[in-house]
Design an enzyme around this catalytic site. Structure first.
Site, short mmCIF file in Angstrom:
data_model
loop_
_atom_site.label_atom_id
_atom_site.label_comp_id
_atom_site.label_asym_id
_atom_site.label_seq_id
_atom_site.Cartn_x
_atom_site.Cartn_y
_atom_site.Cartn_z
N HIS A 120 0.82 -1.21 0.00
CA HIS A 120 0.00 0.00 0.00
C HIS A 120 0.86 1.26 0.00
O HIS A 120 0.36 2.34 0.32
CB HIS A 120 -0.93 0.00 1.22
CG HIS A 120 -2.04 -1.02 1.09
ND1 HIS A 120 -2.76 -1.48 2.18
CD2 HIS A 120 -2.53 -1.68 0.01
CE1 HIS A 120 -3.64 -2.38 1.75
NE2 HIS A 120 -3.52 -2.51 0.45
N CYS A 131 3.96 17.27 -11.55
CA CYS A 131 5.18 16.92 -12.32
C CYS A 131 5.63 15.49 -12.08
O CYS A 131 6.62 15.03 -12.67
CB CYS A 131 6.31 17.90 -11.99
SG CYS A 131 6.97 17.74 -10.31
N THR A 190 -3.35 -8.72 10.81
CA THR A 190 -4.26 -8.25 9.76
C THR A 190 -5.44 -9.20 9.64
O THR A 190 -5.29 -10.41 9.77
CB THR A 190 -3.57 -8.14 8.39
OG1 THR A 190 -4.53 -7.71 7.40
CG2 THR A 190 -2.98 -9.46 7.95
N1 APR Z 1 -0.95 -7.93 17.84
C1 APR Z 1 -1.45 -8.68 16.82
N2 APR Z 1 -2.58 -8.36 16.13
C2 APR Z 1 -3.20 -7.21 16.50
C3 APR Z 1 -2.73 -6.37 17.55
C4 APR Z 1 -1.56 -6.77 18.22
N3 APR Z 1 -1.03 -6.05 19.23
N4 APR Z 1 -3.60 -5.32 17.65
C5 APR Z 1 -4.55 -5.49 16.72
N5 APR Z 1 -4.32 -6.63 16.03
C6 APR Z 1 -5.09 -7.19 14.92
C7 APR Z 1 -6.56 -6.96 14.97
O1 APR Z 1 -7.18 -8.05 15.65
C8 APR Z 1 -6.94 -6.93 13.48
O2 APR Z 1 -7.18 -8.25 13.01
O3 APR Z 1 -4.62 -6.54 13.75
C9 APR Z 1 -5.68 -6.41 12.80
C10 APR Z 1 -5.79 -4.95 12.40
O4 APR Z 1 -6.75 -4.89 11.38
P1 APR Z 1 -6.88 -3.51 10.55
O5 APR Z 1 -6.85 -2.37 11.47
O6 APR Z 1 -8.04 -3.71 9.61
O7 APR Z 1 -5.53 -3.44 9.73
P2 APR Z 1 -5.20 -4.06 8.30
O8 APR Z 1 -5.75 -5.45 8.18
O9 APR Z 1 -3.73 -3.90 8.12
O10 APR Z 1 -5.96 -3.07 7.28
C11 APR Z 1 -5.72 -3.32 5.90
O11 APR Z 1 -7.04 -1.37 5.35
O12 APR Z 1 -7.65 0.84 5.59
C12 APR Z 1 -6.88 -0.03 4.86
O13 APR Z 1 -4.93 0.55 3.70
C13 APR Z 1 -5.41 0.30 4.99
O14 APR Z 1 -3.52 -1.21 4.98
C14 APR Z 1 -4.80 -0.97 5.55
C15 APR Z 1 -5.81 -2.02 5.15
#
Ligand code: APR
Length: 247
Positions: A120, A131, A190
């Site tokens: 991303h 430019c 994620t």
């Molecule tokens: N350790 C492990 N996992 C964690 C922790 C932690 N300390 N804290 C939160 N999480 C987990 C949550 O349970 C969730 O599943 O990380 C995940 C975060 O999810 P999102 O906030 O949705 O992040 P992500 O999956 O990276 O989002 C993907 O969405 O908005 C777009 O471009 C943006 O790259 C981003 C994409």
């Protein structure tokens, strides 16, 4: 997490001839970077529609202060946490072929990881929409918003993927190529809610690969495709897994 699952996941990692880590915002939460969804999520406080490319182009005076607040003022002091360092250690040990990250914070590179595909993009670069020149974000003052392009005075945009924007083709190709060769995919921090990024683990799975998931809460991967689900904080679970793998 059962020691049985940890020991088996470590054995799978040791035996893998090609491994990729697919990371998201959760791996940076313990560095003080808020996630996008869930408790304290960015999208609970800011409207994601404002980070749509066409909206940004029409309303840069409104969006740039939000970009500064969310991605620059607070995050500039974020440092890698033990989870980032664990992946860098796994790479140095020759047991991680690359990271495909959805994160734009640059913390994997700061922790010493060398092969990092920023699916991303990154807040550490900016590009002029007029430019097309690229700039290191640390050389661009955010005193005056929107910051003018140093070359032509045009509108600068952080070099990360806004909603409605495509994935950079070179990064998409490198990431899908790696996923097409990987025997193991580590899913860390994620929920895979955003595509096409969220499809990366399925490319590995559909070729007979093994998915090892580390997440704080259950995700759409957890009880469907993950072979091992090591629930907990990445800053704790990932160093445990790497220690068990490297012995
Ligand atoms: N350790 C492990 N996992 C964690 C922790 C932690 N300390 N804290 C939160 N999480 C987990 C949550 O349970 C969730 O599943 O990380 C995940 C975060 O999810 P999102 O906030 O949705 O992040 P992500 O999956 O990276 O989002 C993907 O969405 O908005 C777009 O471009 C943006 O790259 C981003 C994409």
């Amino acid at each position: 997490m059962s020691n049985h699952a940890l020991a088996n996941a470590a054995r799978v990692l040791r035996e893998s001839r090609c491994t990729l880590a697919f990371t998201g915002a959760g791996i940076s939460v313990e560095s003080g970077v808020p996630p996008f969804r869930g408790p304290g999520g960015v999208w609970a406080k800011y409207d994601p529609a404002k980070f749509e490319k066409a909206y940004f182009r029409r309303n840069p005076e409104e969006v740039w202060p939000l970009l500064k607040e969310i991605f620059y003022s607070r995050l500039v002091h974020a440092k890698p946490n033990p989870a980032h360092y664990a992946l860098a250690e796994l790479e140095r040990a020759g047991m991680l072929d690359g990271i495909v990250t959805q994160n734009i914070d640059g913390l994997h590179q700061e922790a010493g990881s060398l092969v990092v595909h920023e699916y991303h993009g990154s807040t550490r670069r900016m590009q002029c929409m007029k430019c097309r020149e690229f700039f290191d974000a640390s050389n661009i003052s955010l005193e005056k918003l929107p910051p003018p392009c140093p070359v032509c005075g045009g509108l600068l945009k952080p070099d990360f993927v806004f909603f409605g924007e495509g994935i950079p083709t070179d990064v998409h190709r490198a990431a899908t190529d790696l996923a097409g060769r990987a025997e193991v995919c580590l899913i860390v921090g994620t929920g895979g809610t955003v595509v096409p990024a969220g499809r990366i683990p399925y490319i590995v799975k559909n070729r007979g690969g093994v998915l090892i998931e580390i997440n704080l809460h259950d995700t759409s991967y957890s009880y469907t495709v993950s072979d091992y689900y090591l629930q907990g904080k990445a800053g704790t679970r990932l160093p445990e897994l790497v220690a068990a793998t490297l012995g």
